[in-house]
Design a protein around this motif. Structure first.
Motif, PDB file in Angstrom:
ATOM      1  N   ASP A 163       0.447   4.012  -3.386  1.00  0.00           N
ATOM      2  CA  ASP A 163       0.366   4.783  -3.064  1.00  0.00           C
ATOM      3  C   ASP A 163       0.042   5.997  -3.850  1.00  0.00           C
ATOM      4  OD1 ASP A 163      -1.703   6.868  -1.784  1.00  0.00           O
ATOM      5  OD2 ASP A 163      -0.034   7.151  -0.122  1.00  0.00           O
ATOM      6  N   SER A 166       0.987  -1.380   0.013  1.00  0.00           N
ATOM      7  CA  SER A 166       0.001  -0.259   0.049  1.00  0.00           C
ATOM      8  C   SER A 166       0.396   1.401  -0.068  1.00  0.00           C
ATOM      9  CB  SER A 166      -0.787   0.157   1.351  1.00  0.00           C
ATOM     10  OG  SER A 166       0.130   0.165   2.514  1.00  0.00           O
ATOM     11  N   GLU A 167       2.112   1.312   0.197  1.00  0.00           N
ATOM     12  CA  GLU A 167       3.180   2.679   0.286  1.00  0.00           C
ATOM     13  C   GLU A 167       3.535   2.421  -0.574  1.00  0.00           C
ATOM     14  OE1 GLU A 167       7.515   3.430   2.731  1.00  0.00           O
ATOM     15  OE2 GLU A 167       6.295   2.190   4.080  1.00  0.00           O
ATOM     16  N   ASP A 175       3.404   5.661  -5.623  1.00  0.00           N
ATOM     17  CA  ASP A 175       2.498   5.887  -7.030  1.00  0.00           C
ATOM     18  C   ASP A 175       3.418   4.978  -7.904  1.00  0.00           C
ATOM     19  OD1 ASP A 175       0.681   6.107  -8.665  1.00  0.00           O
ATOM     20  OD2 ASP A 175       1.527   7.756  -9.828  1.00  0.00           O
TER      21      ASP A 175
END
Length: 855
Positions: A473, A469-470, A478
């Motif tokens: 993001d 997820s990091e 991205d």
């Protein structure tokens, strides 16, 4: 006849390369060497099998006519390649048949005319007779021409054939079964080293391959696939890995594909040289036309248990005519712009089973480039199966022909629960060994990466488990996987104490920051510094060299290293007892596993070397080589003769393989070891004769250089003209003869006398060398198995001690350099420099006043 050792065969192949060297570069002439080696190997194996069949057929009472007929039937040779008469190394008339008799063929060995064309014919005939070799040998053209001139003339080819006739190349002639395969790989690396950039087309450095295989851990029963197989090193290392871990390597299925015909051919031969005859190696473009499809669904690519590759970096590709485009489920990279890297990744993911593991080398650009590559990257990261296990940044300049930063991408379709929805990112780019032309992964570097990977460790500045997820993001990274975003291993800023720089002294906080570099040796701060009591200290010693001597001779250092040596000696006692049982009750790889771990346990607790260095001591010892024999040979090239030093060396791992197969044989004992054991006085005499020869040569050259030959016209650049030019004795003699003066005649006589002295000294040296070698050879023939074991064990122990000492020296050097660095920073303060400058200025002013230049 004594069996062929690995050092003898490697030396034999290097000499074969020397016959061709100079006519073309290594990337080209390797095909000639490999082709001739392959031809000789097949012919030798065929001859042995033929003799065996002949004896068997005759024992059945068959007629001579029937025996001859059956001997020419390929089906009778089983898994031995059938060699038609046109390709046999030697061939008798009764083997030929009526059609061949007009040619009076007696075999490759006896070729005198049309050599290149008949060698080409031999390879073609072998291919036609053995379908599994189709296309393997056809690209080897001994008659290759440039501007209508044959590159390697028939005379050179005859010399090459004669050279290859020196040894018979069957497994029964080798000290261990896989000797030919090991020598073949040695030559592949040798050619890659020589070929430079082109070497990267067919060879990945062995340490990188070892690391990759250890990360994916193939097991018996697996199907292992390399879609850009090159010379096949990754598949062969996978087989070795299974063997070393006690598995059945014959229960491992190997698959590979490569687009370069010559490389594919090398790979096929490599597999055969290693007696891996069931490896499925195909030629073709993996991206455009993958060879294997699913056994039940031809619209899908076949899947494998382990997929491993080092694809070519920065290639273009084309979607036109592409087969199985459904492999690229995450999208297509641009066809131009040399961005096919992720296409290889997608193909490999599609080729990996649902519980399989994949690893590939990739350029760093795939981790952060935008556009369609970013979309593909995000697709892989967010795959519902959660497949990305690790990304490992590698040190720079590891690969042939490219300095592009590289990484390893590990895909695991059954990822450990510990890494669920996360990725292990390892930044290992700062830990490596520096080589002459390229860097290398050292054993301790490999051990650290594998240990961190296997145990999911987070090490500050080295590794981190990062939530996906990091990474994805959109308001943050991205999908950018630039390694340093997650694991920054940049060293902290160098501290500089302004007060110390101005007024002098060493900050105590910086002394304390040395931490284990000093304390692990028991070096007291007072051994190196005098504490002022105000947060600063002064150096006790007055120069860097004295600091080095003080640390090296420190009682704590000697005690710490002494404990290491004592512990290592204790380890050796136990290891030696088991080495003597290698091939009897102890297997080679069993010994390696057991005693690697025991050495780590023995040394690590002493606190000088870390876990990975302790394992590195064993690993480097395993690869350590010693010289079995060294000799001087004369190479003739046209009218010139050149003295060449030839060394036969053998690595410890190959010593173990030899012991396992043949026991402690005399071929493992070095000439130097025998000489030291039996001929100490002769060695001393030889050293004296060598000094005499060197002195005679030096005296002759010195006298020749003392002759004034006047100014020599030279149109070269002034910088080059100013360089010292080597004066040849023959040039001096020619010059003196043109003068014709009495002085010149006297000088010529002096040169003649000095040349005579040099000749006598060299003859005496050569005579002594020959006599000593004959005596060494005589002793070698008489060595008993017990004597061989004693001498070989000494060589093994000497190699172990040498590698241990390298690590101890390197570790102590770190401490020395750290303290010397403080000296460089703080030994001279600004005040001291200012005072010194003032004194120098005063002296200069006084000098100038004395000369009357200033008032």
């Amino acid at each position: 006849m004594a069996k062929l050792t690995i050092s003898q065969l490697e030396n034999h192949l290097l000499k074969a390369a020397d016959i061709l060297r100079g006519k073309m570069d290594a990337s080209e002439f390797k095909e000639y060497i490999f082709g001739m080696l392959f031809l000789k190997r097949l012919s030798d194996n065929f001859a042995v099998k033929r003799a065996e069949l002949k004896t068997n057929f005759e024992a059945r009472g068959w007629s001579a006519e029937r025996v001859s007929k059956e001997l020419e039937e390929p089906a009778n040779y089983g898994n031995v390649f059938f060699v038609p008469w046109e390709a046999r190394w030697t061939c008798e008339e009764h083997e030929l048949g009526n059609a061949a008799k007009p040619e009076k063929w007696t075999g490759i060995l006896h070729l005198k005319t049309e050599v290149a064309s008949k060698l080409k014919r031999a390879l073609t005939k072998i291919e036609k007779t053995n379908p599994s070799l189709e296309g393997v040998l056809s690209n080897i053209d001994f008659g290759k021409k440039v501007k209508s001139k044959q590159i390697i003339n028939d005379a050179k080819l005859i010399k090459l054939i004669g050279h290859f006739n020196k040894y018979r190349l069957t497994n029964d002639d080798f000290v261990f079964p896989d000797l030919l395969g090991a020598a073949y790989e040695y030559m592949i690396k040798n050619f890659a080293d020589s070929a430079g950039k082109k070497g990267g087309e067919f060879y990945t450095p062995s340490p990188v391959v070892q690391l990759m295989v250890r990360l994916i851990k193939p097991v018996a029963g697996n199907r292992v696939y390399d879609p850009t197989v090159g010379s096949g090193g990754m598949l062969i290392h996978s087989k070795h890995y299974v063997e070393e871990n006690g598995g059945r390597a014959d229960n491992l299925s190997l698959f590979g594909q490569d687009d370069a015909a010559s490389v594919w051919s090398i790979c096929k031969m490599n597999m055969i040289m290693h007696d891996i005859k069931d490896a499925d190696i195909q030629h073709g473009d993996t991206i455009g036309e993958p060879h294997w499809t699913d056994e039940n669904d031809p619209t899908q690519t076949r899947q494998f248990d382990r997929v491993i590759a080092n694809p070519p970096f920065s290639q273009n590709y084309s979607q036109a005519g592409m087969k199985l485009p459904n492999r690229f489920q995450y999208g297509f990279a641009p066809e131009t712009g040399k961005k096919a890297d992720l296409m290889f990744v997608e193909h490999m993911i599609a080729s990996t089973k649902d519980d399989g593991v994949m690893i590939t080398v990739m350029p760093h650009g795939v981790l952060f480039r935008g556009g369609s590559e970013q979309r593909i990257r995000k697709g892989i990261l967010t795959d519902k199966q959660d497949i990305v296990q690790a990304i490992i940044s590698l040190p720079p300049n590891l690969f042939y022909g490219t300095s592009i930063p590289a990484c390893l991408l590990v895909i695991n379709k059954k990822k450990p629960q510990r890494l669920k929805d996360s990725i292990l990112i390892v930044n290992a780019d700062a830990e490596y060994g520096e080589g002459r032309n390229q860097n290398i992964l050292r054993p301790e570097d490999i051990e650290k990466i594998v240990y961190v990977f296997d145990n999911f460790l987070e090490v500050p500045g080295y590794s981190r488990i990062v939530p996906i997820s990091e990474i994805i993001d959109e308001n943050g990274n991205d999908g950018n996987l630039n390694i340093r975003r997650y694991v920054d291993n940049a060293p902290p800023a160098e501290p500089h104490d302004v007060k110390a720089h101005l007024l002098g002294g060493v900050p105590v906080c910086e002394i304390n920051a040395l931490n284990g570099l000093v304390t692990k040796y028991g070096i007291a701060e007072s051994d190196l510094f005098t504490d002022r009591g105000d947060g600063y200290a002064d150096f006790i010693h007055t120069s860097k060299s004295i600091i080095k001597e003080a640390i090296q001779s420190n009682a704590g250092v000697n005690a710490a290293n002494g404990r290491i040596v004592d512990a290592a000696n204790g380890w050796w006692v136990h290891a030696a007892a088991e080495i003597s049982q290698i091939g009897k009750t102890v297997q080679v790889y069993e010994f390696k596993r057991k005693y690697t771990e025991q050495l780590r346990e023995t040394l690590e607790s002493l606190g000088v070397l870390d876990r990975f260095q302790c394992i590195g001591v064993f690993a480097n010892w395993w690869e350590h080589s010693y010289t079995v024999r060294e000799s001087t040979e004369i190479e003739t090239n046209g009218d010139s003769n050149t003295k060449v030093t030839v060394k036969e060396v053998i690595s410890i791992k190959n010593v173990f393989k030899t012991i396992s197969a043949e026991g402690f044989v005399a071929a493992l004992v070095s000439d130097e070891k025998i000489a030291k054991e039996h001929f100490a006085s002769e060695l001393a005499e030889l050293e004296s004769l060598e000094r005499d020869a060197e002195n005679a040569t030096a005296e002759l050259e010195s006298y020749a250089e003392s002759i004034d030959m006047g100014e020599i016209d030279d149109d070269t650049e002034s910088e080059e003209a100013n360089e010292t030019k080597e004066i040849k004795v023959s040039d001096v003699e020619k010059f003196l003869k043109t003068l014709g003066t009495e002085e010149a005649k006297s000088a010529l006589k002096k040169i003649k006398d000095l040349k005579s002295q040099k000749s006598k000294a060299n003859k005496a040296l050569k005579k002594a060398q020959i006599e000593l070698q004959e005596r060494i050879d005589s002793i070698r023939k008489e060595l008993t198995a017990e004597q061989c074991e004693t001498l070989v064990m000494e060589l093994l122990q000497e190699g172990f001690i040498a590698e241990l000492n390298k690590y101890l020296k390197a570790e102590l050097d770190k401490t020395v350099k750290a303290v010397q660095h403080l000296w460089e920073k703080y030994a001279a303060s600004a005040n001291q420099l200012t005072e010194a400058r003032t004194v120098a200025e005063d002296r200069l002013s006084s000098f100038l006043r004395g000369l009357g230049y200033v008032d």
